[in-house]
Scaffold this motif. Structure first.
Motif, PDB file in Angstrom:
ATOM      1  N   ILE A  73       0.850  -1.192   0.000  1.00 23.12           N
ATOM      2  CA  ILE A  73       0.000   0.000   0.000  1.00 23.12           C
ATOM      3  C   ILE A  73       0.886   1.242   0.000  1.00 23.12           C
ATOM      4  O   ILE A  73       1.776   1.379   0.852  1.00 23.12           O
ATOM      5  CB  ILE A  73      -0.936   0.025   1.218  1.00 23.12           C
ATOM      6  N   PRO A  74       0.681   2.171  -0.926  1.00 17.53           N
ATOM      7  CA  PRO A  74       1.491   3.398  -0.935  1.00 17.53           C
ATOM      8  C   PRO A  74       1.343   4.160   0.379  1.00 17.53           C
ATOM      9  O   PRO A  74       0.233   4.237   0.927  1.00 17.53           O
ATOM     10  CB  PRO A  74       0.905   4.195  -2.106  1.00 17.53           C
ATOM     11  N   PRO A  75       2.415   4.722   0.900  1.00 19.34           N
ATOM     12  CA  PRO A  75       2.330   5.455   2.173  1.00 19.34           C
ATOM     13  C   PRO A  75       1.286   6.561   2.165  1.00 19.34           C
ATOM     14  O   PRO A  75       0.661   6.824   3.195  1.00 19.34           O
ATOM     15  CB  PRO A  75       3.748   6.023   2.334  1.00 19.34           C
ATOM     16  N   GLU A  76       1.075   7.185   0.999  1.00 21.90           N
ATOM     17  CA  GLU A  76       0.090   8.269   0.950  1.00 21.90           C
ATOM     18  C   GLU A  76      -1.341   7.758   1.082  1.00 21.90           C
ATOM     19  O   GLU A  76      -2.282   8.550   1.276  1.00 21.90           O
ATOM     20  CB  GLU A  76       0.234   9.065  -0.345  1.00 21.90           C
ATOM     21  N   ASN A  77      -1.539   6.450   0.971  1.00 25.04           N
ATOM     22  CA  ASN A  77      -2.874   5.868   1.142  1.00 25.04           C
ATOM     23  C   ASN A  77      -3.138   5.425   2.584  1.00 25.04           C
ATOM     24  O   ASN A  77      -4.166   4.812   2.861  1.00 25.04           O
ATOM     25  CB  ASN A  77      -3.074   4.674   0.213  1.00 25.04           C
TER      26      ASN A  77
END
Length: 349
Positions: A73-77
């Motif tokens: 999961i991308p950190p921004e998500n």
């Protein structure tokens, strides 16, 4: 759709296995080897294909743990709340962030991290039908689980007028939400055939809920729109049911049945796992005249031996042993403040 996992809970009724930095959603409790959070993410990933991907909202304390458990999961998500303020701020802040990035037409689904789903294929069909309903009629769709017994530990949703059929599922207006009833009312609810369990799953178009929050929770949404996460220091602790769902005229329910359990305390293991001689043991167990007990050991070399006992939960984790009557597992939370007040025991939380 943007599936969002609500993963900020403490899971205190699974203490001592569930701790502050290792809460229930990080644990494997169903025998699969996957944590509840990982199982939830696996169910939701097919729903997010072609979109911005899966999101998680959790606490700042658990952010690193979420990243370790879900490295793709991308950190921004991953949204990290500075303090826990129940589900209304979590939903509101997420909606604001989704609208900021993708606009008000984005469709969002919220899913607790600690549910067990027996039939993921039917679950996904139900979510797709709920998504179509939310888009076509600008409604806030919640899934109602067909009751299997007159439970007093779940909230209930009463069906109102029929809206229509979406896929294989029929949608109804929500007549009312009811908090956990006593046994007499729970029996009455089941007898009517109009009530379902409230699973805390919601699907909607972002702009619809944003507008409804401005109407029914104006102070909350205004603070979060102005300050973002910094608003958490001063906003009210309130659930999304109280803040919005019990007030809005846009709520509808999609009654479903796909094998579901809200893993609320140790007793839920009896509903998921096979019994041997009337007992559930996630540990090596030797018992003499032992009936209807639940045993758990976090060390693979652990052995629990019981003689002449019935209806107990026995849990070994590190240097802590919990022994509790199965009918009093709700009281586990009452012990934890005593640990908090004792400097020598605080590290057990």
């Amino acid at each position: 759709m943007i599936p969002v996992i609500l993963a900020g809970g403490k899971g205190e009724r699974f203490w001592p296995l569930s701790r502050r930095i290792r809460p229930k959603q990080f644990l494997s409790l169903d025998g699969t080897g996957q944590s509840l959070l990982q199982s939830t993410a696996e169910r939701l990933l097919p729903l997010s294909k072609g979109g911005p991907g899966l999101w998680v909202i959790t606490s700042a304390l658990l952010e690193n743990g979420v990243q370790q458990q879900l490295p793709d999961i991308p950190p921004e998500n991953i949204l990290a709340e500075p303090q826990g303020r129940d589900t209304a701020p979590a939903v509101a802040w997420t909606v604001i962030e989704v609208v900021r990035r993708y606009g008000e037409d984005a469709v969002i689904g919220f899913f607790p991290a600690d549910h067990w789903i027996g039939k993921p294929d039917i679950f996904q069909e139900a979510i797709k039908s709920a998504e179509n309903l939310a888009i076509s009629q600008d409604l806030i769709v919640t899934l109602g689980l067909q009751p299997q017994y007159p439970a007093t530990g779940y909230g209930y949703i009463e069906q109102g007028e029929k809206i229509g059929t979406f896929g294989d599922f029929t949608a109804y207006q929500v007549a009312q939400f009811t908090e956990k009833p006593d046994q007499e009312r729970a029996d009455q609810f089941l007898a009517t055939g109009r009530f379902s369990w409230n699973a805390g799953i919601f699907i909607f178009r972002a702009g619809v809920v944003l507008e409804e929050l401005r109407t029914y929770a104006p102070d909350l949404i205004a603070a979060l729109e102005a300050e973002g996460a910094q608003a958490y220091a001063n906003i009210e602790k309130i659930s999304i049911d109280y803040a919005l769902m019990e007030k809005t005229q846009k709520a509808c329910v999609l009654p479903v049945s796909f094998g579901w359990d809200d893993l609320g305390d140790w007793n839920s293991l009896e509903r998921l796992l096979p019994k041997q001689n009337g007992n559930v043991a996630l540990v090596r167990h030797l018992g003499l005249d032992t009936q209807d007990c639940i045993m758990y050991g976090s060390d693979e070399n652990e052995v629990i031996i019981t003689i002449g006992v019935q209806d107990l939960v026995v849990v070994r984790d590190g240097n802590v042993t919990l022994i509790v009557d199965k009918n009093r597992t709700q009281d586990i939370k009452k012990v934890l403040p005593q640990l908090e007040d004792d400097p020598d025991l605080r590290e057990l939380l």
